[in-house]
Design an enzyme around this catalytic site. Structure first.
Site, mmCIF file in Angstrom:
data_model
loop_
_atom_site.group_PDB
_atom_site.id
_atom_site.type_symbol
_atom_site.label_atom_id
_atom_site.label_comp_id
_atom_site.label_asym_id
_atom_site.label_seq_id
_atom_site.Cartn_x
_atom_site.Cartn_y
_atom_site.Cartn_z
ATOM 1 N N GLU A 209 0.816 -1.213 0.000
ATOM 2 C CA GLU A 209 0.000 0.000 0.000
ATOM 3 C C GLU A 209 0.850 1.263 0.000
ATOM 4 O O GLU A 209 0.553 2.226 -0.718
ATOM 5 C CB GLU A 209 -0.946 -0.022 1.204
ATOM 6 C CG GLU A 209 -2.077 -1.037 1.038
ATOM 7 C CD GLU A 209 -2.807 -1.362 2.322
ATOM 8 O OE1 GLU A 209 -3.891 -1.977 2.246
ATOM 9 O OE2 GLU A 209 -2.308 -1.022 3.411
ATOM 10 N N ASP A 275 -5.721 -7.216 10.311
ATOM 11 C CA ASP A 275 -6.797 -6.802 11.220
ATOM 12 C C ASP A 275 -6.415 -7.078 12.668
ATOM 13 O O ASP A 275 -6.697 -6.279 13.568
ATOM 14 C CB ASP A 275 -8.092 -7.546 10.884
ATOM 15 C CG ASP A 275 -8.676 -7.142 9.541
ATOM 16 O OD1 ASP A 275 -8.335 -6.048 9.046
ATOM 17 O OD2 ASP A 275 -9.475 -7.919 8.989
#
Length: 333
Positions: A209, A275
């Site tokens: 990212e 997560d």
């Protein structure tokens, strides 16, 4: 090195931390069966389904991780007014997640990802979703739900899967409201939306990212990683940047670069590890950990879940046990 006493002190405080999770809510469906023959209609396997199960996915998997670690969670997101939406609410309630912030949108389906598995292998995935931006009316409902509960939370975790919920307006207003009330905001972003999160407390991109954000293919050195993390921090006016690096561990940047190597014992499945990391990291910060301590604890939690099959979570006891089993490695970090 963080001591076992300090680790237990931080983890014990997880029970009193209250987190608002805002993001793209999803439901993961697993259809599990056996394949004994090929279809006479087409060259595809026939799967005789023996088990169907549902798991919270997307931003709701972050909520699941937080509750597994005994944090208190409020979720804010959008589902459809459909049967899958009812299943989603039930899963939240079964995990003791407060669903009051969820808004039903008549114009879109509940996001569901159905996976067909046999003999431990995924044969097919079916997605039901609409990723157009949510309407202004839905954004206003979410903001109203969020703002009226702001005094009951300690921090905000924004989980962006780029499915249309976190518009520029909504993201900016969430940060504005949170900062007005002195609440920390941590963001798990998508590269195309990085600039929606100017002024957040911290951001946790993964290696791909941050490379995508800067239009790069790879990093050539640790110095370059530190340089780009510092640039991202300045670009978005963040307090810190936390870069998750898969098998290379994690990099932290506030005033300078600090790398924490991975402590995973075995890697079976990386699904949902990000997560787990961000959930544990934010809980640790809210429980009084500094950036380094939070990074070490979250890294341990990620090391636990990658040793499990499928979307998994870690518990407080598992983190403490993991520490005791790996103290010879951790003392050198």
């Amino acid at each position: 090195m963080i001591s076992i006493q300090r680790l237990e002190e931080i983890i014990k405080k997880f029970n009193s931390v209250r987190i608002a999770v805002i993001g793209d809510m999803m439901l993961d469906e697993y259809l599990i069966g056996k394949v004994n023959r090929i279809s006479p209609e087409a060259p595809v396997p026939i799967v005789n389904i023996e088990e169907e199960r549902f798991v919270l996915g997307g931003a709701s998997n972050v909520a699941n991780n937080l509750t597994s670690l005994k944090g208190k969670v409020f979720v804010y997101g959008v589902i459809g007014n459909d049967a899958n939406g009812e299943k989603f609410i039930k899963e939240l309630e079964d995990k003791n997640v407060n669903p009051a912030g969820i808004v039903k949108d008549e114009t879109r389906p509940t996001i569901i990802k159905s996976r067909v598995l046999s003999q431990g292998q995924q044969l097919l995935r079916l997605d039901w979703e609409k990723d157009a931006d949510i309407s202004q009316d839905i954004q206003n409902q979410l903001l109203e739900n969020f703002e009226k509960n702001i005094e009951n939370i300690d921090a905000v975790l924004i989980s962006d899967y780029n499915k249309g919920l976190l518009t520029k307006h909504l993201s900016e207003r969430i940060i504005e409201i949170a900062k007005k009330h002195n609440k920390k905001v941590m963001v798990d972003p998508k590269p195309q939306n990085f600039k929606n999160y100017v002024g957040a407390t911290s951001m946790t991109p993964n290696r791909k990212e941050i490379l995508d954000y800067f239009g790069m293919k790879k990093f050539t050195s640790e110095e370059e990683i530190a340089e780009k993390m510092a640039q991202l921090k300045d670009d978005l006016k963040l307090d810190s940047v936390v870069l998750t690096r898969s098998e290379e561990g994690v990099s932290l940047f506030r005033a300078k670069h600090k790398r924490i190597p991975t402590v995973a014992r075995e890697v079976y499945d990386v699904t949902g590890a990000g997560d787990t990391f961000i959930s544990t990291f934010l809980l640790s910060i809210c429980a009084g950990a500094d950036l380094y301590e939070a990074g070490v604890i979250a890294n341990m939690a990620s090391g636990i879940v990658v040793a499990k099959i499928g979307t998994a979570t870690a518990t407080q006891d598992e983190i403490i046990e993991f520490y005791k089993d790996n103290d010879n490695i951790l003392k050198n970090i």
